[in-house]
Design a protein around this motif. Structure first.
Motif: not given
Length: 181
Positions: A17-27, A33-44, A106-112
């Protein structure tokens, strides 16, 4: 732990039901000085804010007949921005960071969702400016992995004010569009 996290994500992504709408954003936050931190945020859905109405001369002011473009709203959401006075753990000092967001998965279906309500002087106000959206939304440039395009299948429209109103939808069936009221 990591194994539990991966197991939970597998359950979400494979939910019929919900799987096709899930995606993930990399922030990604990067200091000068090019030091970086990454985080991932799931979205529907991508909940996009409309730019604030500015002066009379702004291209997005309320008096302008020029519509907003969905592509610009997505770029504002996923684009680069500058964040000042953040502590860099590696430099041990406050720096101005660049924040970049990309669609990692990317999700299979994108909701905006267009966030049209904002706090006004006396009450919450609805921003009724027109937003143009293409038949095909191309997010390839905002995705680091593959060709990502979404074909518009429907749109829900609200008529009225925040406290009351009516919703109706436009839905595609093949090449034909139908209003569902």
């Amino acid at each position: 732990n990591w194994a539990r996290f991966v197991s939970e994500m597998y359950k979400i992504e494979n939910n019929k039901i919900s799987g096709p709408f899930h995606g993930e954003i990399l922030k990604k936050l990067t200091c000068p000085y090019k030091h970086s931190k990454h985080s991932y945020q799931r979205f529907m859905d991508l909940s996009l804010s409309l730019p604030k109405k500015q002066s009379y001369y702004s291209p997005y002011s309320s008096s302008s007949s020029k519509p907003l473009l969905l592509e610009d709203l997505i770029q504002n959401y996923l684009g680069k921005e500058t964040i000042e006075d953040l502590q860099c753990e590696q430099c041990k000092g406050k720096r101005t960071f660049t924040k970049e967001s990309v669609i990692y998965s990317a999700p299979k279906f994108l909701i905006v969702h267009l966030s049209r309500f904002a706090k006004g002087w006396y009450d919450n106000e609805k921003d009724s400016r027109e937003v143009e959206f293409p038949e095909v939304i191309d997010l390839t440039e905002k995705n680091g992995q593959r060709n990502v395009k979404f074909r518009l299948l429907g749109a829900i429209h609200h008529v009225g004010i925040m406290n009351r109103g009516h919703y109706y939808a436009w839905v595609r069936n093949g090449n034909d569009w139908f209003e569902i009221n």
